[in-house]
Design a protein around this motif. Structure first.
Motif, PDB file in Angstrom:
ATOM      1  N   VAL A 108      -4.227   4.796   0.736  1.00  0.00           N
ATOM      2  CA  VAL A 108      -5.208   5.272   1.717  1.00  0.00           C
ATOM      3  C   VAL A 108      -6.423   5.877   1.012  1.00  0.00           C
ATOM      4  CG1 VAL A 108      -5.602   7.048   3.477  1.00  0.00           C
ATOM      5  CG2 VAL A 108      -3.586   5.579   3.607  1.00  0.00           C
ATOM      6  N   LEU A 109      -6.194   6.593  -0.078  1.00  0.00           N
ATOM      7  CA  LEU A 109      -7.289   7.235  -0.791  1.00  0.00           C
ATOM      8  C   LEU A 109      -8.048   6.282  -1.711  1.00  0.00           C
ATOM      9  CD1 LEU A 109      -5.619  10.636  -1.764  1.00  0.00           C
ATOM     10  CD2 LEU A 109      -7.393  10.271  -0.041  1.00  0.00           C
ATOM     11  N   LYS A 110      -7.332   5.440  -2.450  1.00  0.00           N
ATOM     12  CA  LYS A 110      -7.957   4.629  -3.482  1.00  0.00           C
ATOM     13  C   LYS A 110      -8.354   3.229  -3.024  1.00  0.00           C
ATOM     14  CE  LYS A 110      -5.585   7.050  -7.260  1.00  0.00           C
ATOM     15  NZ  LYS A 110      -4.672   6.914  -8.420  1.00  0.00           N
ATOM     16  N   GLU A 111      -7.626   2.675  -2.050  1.00  0.00           N
ATOM     17  CA  GLU A 111      -7.926   1.323  -1.591  1.00  0.00           C
ATOM     18  C   GLU A 111      -8.751   1.330  -0.303  1.00  0.00           C
ATOM     19  OE1 GLU A 111      -7.273  -0.972  -3.706  1.00  0.00           O
ATOM     20  OE2 GLU A 111      -6.095   0.356  -4.978  1.00  0.00           O
ATOM     21  N   LEU A 112      -8.258   2.048   0.726  1.00  0.00           N
ATOM     22  CA  LEU A 112      -9.036   2.155   1.952  1.00  0.00           C
ATOM     23  C   LEU A 112     -10.205   3.129   1.797  1.00  0.00           C
ATOM     24  CD1 LEU A 112      -6.226   2.214   4.671  1.00  0.00           C
ATOM     25  CD2 LEU A 112      -7.613   0.291   3.899  1.00  0.00           C
ATOM     26  N   LYS A 113     -10.058   4.046   0.844  1.00  0.00           N
ATOM     27  CA  LYS A 113     -11.108   5.024   0.533  1.00  0.00           C
ATOM     28  C   LYS A 113     -11.498   5.874   1.747  1.00  0.00           C
ATOM     29  CE  LYS A 113     -12.986   2.046  -3.130  1.00  0.00           C
ATOM     30  NZ  LYS A 113     -12.233   2.704  -4.200  1.00  0.00           N
TER      31      LYS A 113
END
Length: 391
Positions: A108-113
């Motif tokens: 959620v943090l690194k891919e969807l940002k």
């Protein structure tokens, strides 16, 4: 003493936490009705897929207005579908206390940002403070049962009944062995190879009417690959929930899942499955209570899993070792039991603290768990004697 082998052996030594043991009485010939060599879009293929969905609803007691779909890439695929398709409409609380929950946080943090994200985390053995989770106004992503820590939520009382956001629950090592509170959940995922011991690569995605409403009213800011697309023309793709899978499933795996579900009905449905898993977990608990060298990784009894039972070695001679030494000791126990053919795949997960992880789901027999505990004592005594000699 250490050279005297226990008299009783587990009849089935498969204690892996995934893929898990096949059901008692399983045989390849049971799958003779599989629609092999046929299209999954042919009448027979669709019928098999729909049967798998209908049996899932029956055994798990899924509400009639919840949709159930078969999706690619096991539980991971089902969770990722939910994250990529549903998140971003409002802030999200990510709840994690073991490896897989932490993976969803990272995605959620690194891919969807996403930026409006709160991480509510705890270390191995504990649950986070669930009172800090905003189940009223925010979306929430959590695992019901932490497979790699043996820590589960005891219930869904912490979830607001009048919530505005969605509750997205990874239930892959809980479904079919623990009771899920359906009115409190909007998205539930699991895989076939866990509690029912099915074959891998297929996931299940269950959506509440509230989740469907989100899909039809919200379009993510990012592009979605074909295997993640749950809507057509702004409406839910109903075919997915009738057996029209996005990509080609293995009809042999479908037949195996159906076989497991039919067995589940024969042993009493959900009540029978929970009872079997609880009996296995009690066999471990009875042994832990009288065994000084072992303890649960889960700190609080009410949070201890009845499926992926994670244990830590607490004997002073072992805890005095450094982290690498403790890991080597635990791996040595697992290797010794595998060499004897009495327990396969019971080592700790690669990211978890050193110890043992014993699957106690419904396809395992309590008599095999009890026999295993005798061998655990044998392996420990043998390994500890080796430590003394080395010293």
């Amino acid at each position: 003493m250490t050279n005297t082998l226990p008299a009783a052996r587990p009849r089935v030594p498969n204690f892996s936490s995934g893929p898990c043991a096949k059901r008692p009485g399983w045989a390849l010939k049971n799958l003779n009705g599989a629609a092999l060599g046929r299209s999954h879009r042919a009448k027979i293929g669709k019928a098999k897929l729909k049967q798998a969905i209908d049996l899932t609803r029956s055994v798990l007691q899924v509400p009639a207005d919840y949709r159930i779909g078969i999706v690619p890439a096991s539980d991971t695929g089902a969770v990722e579908m939910a994250l990529w398709s549903l998140l971003g409409a409002r802030g999200v609380d990510m709840v994690a206390w073991e490896s897989f929950g932490s993976t969803w946080v990272s995605d959620v943090l690194k891919e969807l940002k996403l930026t409006d994200v709160r991480e509510i985390k705890a270390g191995y053995g504990d649950l986070p403070d669930l009172r800090k989770v905003d189940t009223k106004t925010r979306d929430v992503v959590f695992t019901w049962n932490g497979t790699t820590s043996g820590v589960r939520v005891p219930n869904a009382d912490w979830i607001a009944a009048d919530r505005e956001g969605l509750m997205i629950c990874d239930a892959t090592s809980a479904a079919f062995a623990q009771r899920l509170d359906w009115p409190k959940l909007d998205v539930v995922t699991f895989s076939w190879q866990k509690v029912l011991g099915g074959e891998a690569a297929h996931g299940m995605l269950i959506l509440s009417p509230r989740a469907v409403a989100r899909l039809e009213s919200y379009k993510p800011a990012w592009p979605l690959p074909k295997i993640f697309r749950l809507t057509k023309g702004g409406k839910i793709n109903e075919g997915i929930f009738l057996g029209e899978t996005i990509n080609t499933p293995s009809m042999l795996c479908v037949e195996d899942y159906i076989d497991a579900l039919l067995w589940a009905e024969k042993v009493g449905g959900l009540d029978g499955l929970v009872k079997r898993a609880d009996a296995n977990a009690r066999a471990i608990a009875s042994w832990v209570r009288k065994t000084a060298w072992i303890d649960y990784l889960a700190v609080k009894p009410k949070t201890r899993s009845n499926t992926s039972v994670c244990l830590k070695i607490v004997d002073p001679a072992v805890t005095a070792l450094d982290a690498d030494g403790q890991a080597a000791f635990a791996k040595g126990l697992a290797a010794a039991l595998e060499k004897e053919g009495v327990a396969f795949d019971i080592g700790h997960y690669r990211d978890a603290p050193p110890g043992l992880r014993i699957w106690c789901g419904a396809t395992v027999q309590a008599r095999d768990v009890k026999a295993l505990t005798l061998w655990l004592d044998w392996a420990f005594a043998r390994a500890k004697a080796g430590l003394k000699k080395a010293a």
